[in-house]
Design a protein around this motif. Structure first.
Motif, short mmCIF file in Angstrom:
data_model
loop_
_atom_site.label_atom_id
_atom_site.label_comp_id
_atom_site.label_asym_id
_atom_site.label_seq_id
_atom_site.Cartn_x
_atom_site.Cartn_y
_atom_site.Cartn_z
N VAL A 34 0.84 -1.20 0.00
CA VAL A 34 0.00 0.00 0.00
C VAL A 34 0.87 1.25 0.00
O VAL A 34 2.05 1.20 0.37
CB VAL A 34 -0.93 0.03 1.24
N GLY A 35 0.29 2.36 -0.41
CA GLY A 35 0.97 3.64 -0.37
C GLY A 35 0.81 4.30 0.99
O GLY A 35 0.63 3.64 2.02
N ASN A 36 0.82 5.64 0.97
CA ASN A 36 0.70 6.38 2.23
C ASN A 36 -0.73 6.50 2.71
O ASN A 36 -0.97 6.78 3.89
CB ASN A 36 1.29 7.78 2.07
N ARG A 37 -1.68 6.31 1.78
CA ARG A 37 -3.07 6.54 2.16
C ARG A 37 -4.01 5.62 1.38
O ARG A 37 -3.76 5.31 0.21
CB ARG A 37 -3.47 8.00 1.88
N LEU A 38 -5.07 5.16 2.06
CA LEU A 38 -6.11 4.37 1.42
C LEU A 38 -7.37 5.22 1.28
O LEU A 38 -7.64 6.08 2.11
CB LEU A 38 -6.44 3.13 2.27
N ARG A 39 -8.12 4.95 0.24
CA ARG A 39 -9.41 5.62 0.07
C ARG A 39 -10.46 4.86 0.86
O ARG A 39 -10.85 3.75 0.49
CB ARG A 39 -9.77 5.67 -1.41
N LEU A 40 -10.92 5.47 1.94
CA LEU A 40 -11.94 4.83 2.77
C LEU A 40 -13.32 5.34 2.36
O LEU A 40 -13.51 6.55 2.19
CB LEU A 40 -11.71 5.16 4.25
N PRO A 41 -14.29 4.44 2.21
CA PRO A 41 -15.65 4.91 1.90
C PRO A 41 -16.23 5.67 3.08
O PRO A 41 -15.92 5.39 4.24
CB PRO A 41 -16.41 3.60 1.65
N GLY A 42 -17.08 6.65 2.77
CA GLY A 42 -17.67 7.46 3.83
C GLY A 42 -18.57 6.67 4.75
O GLY A 42 -18.76 7.04 5.91
N ASN A 43 -19.11 5.55 4.26
CA ASN A 43 -20.01 4.73 5.08
C ASN A 43 -19.33 3.49 5.63
O ASN A 43 -20.00 2.50 5.95
CB ASN A 43 -21.23 4.32 4.25
N LEU A 44 -18.01 3.51 5.77
CA LEU A 44 -17.30 2.35 6.29
C LEU A 44 -17.80 2.00 7.69
O LEU A 44 -17.92 2.86 8.56
CB LEU A 44 -15.79 2.64 6.33
N CYS A 45 -18.07 0.71 7.90
CA CYS A 45 -18.48 0.25 9.22
C CYS A 45 -17.81 -1.10 9.49
O CYS A 45 -17.25 -1.73 8.59
CB CYS A 45 -20.00 0.13 9.32
N ALA A 46 -17.85 -1.52 10.74
CA ALA A 46 -17.18 -2.76 11.11
C ALA A 46 -17.79 -3.95 10.40
O ALA A 46 -19.00 -4.02 10.16
CB ALA A 46 -17.27 -2.95 12.63
N GLY A 47 -16.92 -4.90 10.02
CA GLY A 47 -17.37 -6.10 9.33
C GLY A 47 -16.69 -6.26 7.99
O GLY A 47 -15.76 -5.52 7.64
N GLY A 48 -17.17 -7.22 7.23
CA GLY A 48 -16.58 -7.47 5.92
C GLY A 48 -16.89 -6.33 4.96
O GLY A 48 -18.00 -5.81 4.91
N THR A 49 -15.89 -5.94 4.20
CA THR A 49 -16.05 -4.88 3.22
C THR A 49 -15.05 -5.08 2.10
O THR A 49 -14.26 -6.05 2.12
CB THR A 49 -15.89 -3.49 3.86
N TRP A 50 -15.08 -4.19 1.15
CA TRP A 50 -14.18 -4.29 0.00
C TRP A 50 -13.62 -2.91 -0.28
O TRP A 50 -14.36 -1.93 -0.33
CB TRP A 50 -14.95 -4.81 -1.21
N LEU A 51 -12.30 -2.84 -0.45
CA LEU A 51 -11.63 -1.57 -0.76
C LEU A 51 -10.82 -1.73 -2.04
O LEU A 51 -10.20 -2.79 -2.25
CB LEU A 51 -10.70 -1.17 0.39
N PRO A 52 -10.82 -0.72 -2.90
CA PRO A 52 -10.11 -0.85 -4.18
C PRO A 52 -8.66 -1.28 -4.05
O PRO A 52 -8.18 -2.13 -4.80
CB PRO A 52 -10.24 0.56 -4.78
N GLU A 53 -7.93 -0.70 -3.08
CA GLU A 53 -6.50 -1.02 -2.97
C GLU A 53 -6.23 -2.37 -2.31
O GLU A 53 -5.14 -2.93 -2.48
CB GLU A 53 -5.76 0.07 -2.18
N LEU A 54 -7.20 -2.90 -1.55
CA LEU A 54 -6.95 -4.11 -0.76
C LEU A 54 -7.80 -5.30 -1.18
O LEU A 54 -7.42 -6.43 -0.94
CB LEU A 54 -7.21 -3.82 0.73
N GLY A 55 -8.94 -5.05 -1.76
CA GLY A 55 -9.86 -6.13 -2.05
C GLY A 55 -10.74 -6.40 -0.86
O GLY A 55 -11.12 -5.50 -0.11
N ALA A 56 -11.10 -7.70 -0.64
CA ALA A 56 -11.99 -8.07 0.46
C ALA A 56 -11.21 -8.06 1.77
O ALA A 56 -10.18 -8.72 1.91
CB ALA A 56 -12.57 -9.46 0.20
N VAL A 57 -11.71 -7.30 2.75
CA VAL A 57 -11.06 -7.21 4.07
C VAL A 57 -12.13 -7.21 5.15
O VAL A 57 -13.32 -6.99 4.89
CB VAL A 57 -10.20 -5.93 4.20
N LEU A 58 -11.66 -7.43 6.38
CA LEU A 58 -12.51 -7.31 7.55
C LEU A 58 -12.12 -6.02 8.26
O LEU A 58 -10.97 -5.86 8.68
CB LEU A 58 -12.32 -8.51 8.49
N ALA A 59 -13.06 -5.09 8.40
CA ALA A 59 -12.78 -3.79 9.02
C ALA A 59 -13.11 -3.84 10.50
O ALA A 59 -14.20 -4.24 10.90
CB ALA A 59 -13.59 -2.69 8.34
N GLU A 60 -12.15 -3.42 11.32
CA GLU A 60 -12.34 -3.36 12.77
C GLU A 60 -12.03 -1.94 13.23
O GLU A 60 -10.94 -1.41 13.01
CB GLU A 60 -11.39 -4.34 13.47
#
Length: 386
Positions: free
Chosen positions: A252-278
């Protein structure tokens, strides 16, 4: 940071009165015809083009609103002691006042000799007044914010005639990590006090302020990294704005693009793919997904191409270009995969495999590694949406 090319309004030994007299005909020509004479400095010409001479009357905010704006501009407020320490005494010695405005051009702090402050009150350059170009025409504060660079506006370069006896030297304070203009600092006074060194001083102070903010953010990221134990496996620790404090297993670079509605649980981010957000104090801990995820991809081609990632009951929509929609449709229809030549043969208007690979590279960046290579294929179940 790229070095800035500073353009002072007049040379060190140039006579301010003679300079002002030479600018009066240029201002009058522009005011009467809207055509900008060639001798006008480029930065001033751009400012004259951006605004009208017909600006509304200046109506400063009340005391309560000024206090509210200072509280809103908490980051800028924290810089005020340093700005005053660097500039206030030098400004006073030169017969200037120090003015600090917020990100919307509202003057929030004014300090300096009483005589110059009384003169600035006569033209409405006071706490609570908004001094963008659209409010009062060409001026140092407004031009610096519009140009995002230090600017010195001298005498009749100001749009309004009541400002023609002034010189204003301003620089925006830009937070490097976000690119946001937090406000501007201005030294203003009689045009007879104009000097190129003032522009260099204001510019250097604005850069110092930006460096202080960057160092402060680095310390905050360091504290965040030290406060959250690193879990096993692939993970990324970011602050609330997506700046990376620590990572393992992800490029990863210095910064990730986080969606404004990010919440805990499974999600998907362009730079990382499928992740679990805590959620953690001060940010997010993003755990790497695994092959046993229940994620699936749905492709909708009309009315516009949209890829929909469904994971843990959450849906993430990624809008695609027409070409990327065509490529993804071929991959959905061919789950066993296609090489660059196979894609080229089926994509309309594509003549080389180089073009295909370039488009695949851009599409893979959009889809966070969901497309595997050799051959190109989707790494999760996919289907078309009706």
């Amino acid at each position: 940071m790229r070095p800035q090319r500073l353009e002072a309004a007049l040379a060190a030994f140039e006579d301010p009165a003679a300079k002002a007299r030479s600018l009066v005909p240029l201002h009058r020509a522009w005011a009467s015809t809207a055509a900008i004479p060639a001798p006008v400095r480029p930065v001033v010409a751009r400012s004259w083009q951006r605004q009208s001479l017909k600006n509304p009357a200046i109506r400063p905010l009340g005391t309560g609103d000024i206090v509210d704006r200072r509280e809103r501009a908490a980051v800028l407020s924290g810089l005020v002691p340093m700005l005053e320490e660097r500039l206030l005494q030098l400004a006073a010695d030169a017969g200037n006042e120090l003015v600090i405005s917020d990100d919307e051009g509202y003057v929030l702090w004014v300090a300096g000799p009483s005589p110059i402050r009384r003169r600035s009150e006569d033209i409405g350059f006071v706490a609570g007044a908004r001094w963008r170009e659209t409010d009062v025409g060409t001026n140092g504060l407004g031009a610096a914010m519009a140009e995002r660079t230090p600017v010195q506006i001298f005498g009749p370069e100001h749009a309004r005639e009541e400002q023609h006896t002034w010189v204003c030297t301003s620089a925006p304070i830009i937070e490097e990590r976000t690119g946001q203009v937090l406000g501007a600092i201005t030294l203003s006074g009689s045009y007879r006090t104009a000097h190129p060194h003032t522009l260099a001083l204001v510019s250097a102070t604005a850069r110092e302020a930006a460096c202080l903010l960057a160092a402060r953010h680095d310390r905050e990221l360091h504290l965040l990294a030290g406060s959250v134990p690193a879990p096993p496996g692939r993970h990324v620790l970011v602050d609330a704005q997506g700046w990376v404090a620590h990572s393992a297993g992800f490029g990863v670079g210095n910064r990730l693009r986080l969606p404004g509605n990010l919440c805990a649980g499974g999600t998907w981010l362009p730079e990382l793919g499928a992740v679990l957000a805590e959620e953690v104090p001060g940010g997010w801990l993003l755990h790497g997904g695994n092959r046993e995820t229940d994620a699936r991809l749905e492709l909708e081609l009309a009315p516009v191409p949209v890829a929909v990632l469904v994971q843990d009951g959450q849906r993430t929509e990624i809008r695609l270009s027409e070409r990327h929609g065509q490529i993804l449709a071929l991959l959905v229809a061919n789950p066993e995969g296609l090489d660059a030549h196979g894609l080229m043969e089926q994509l309309p208007g594509t003549t080389t495999t180089v073009t295909v690979r370039a488009e695949l590279s851009r599409l893979r960046a959009r889809l966070g590694g969901l497309i595997e290579s050799r051959p190109y294929r989707l790494g999760l179940p996919a289907s078309f949406r009706a």
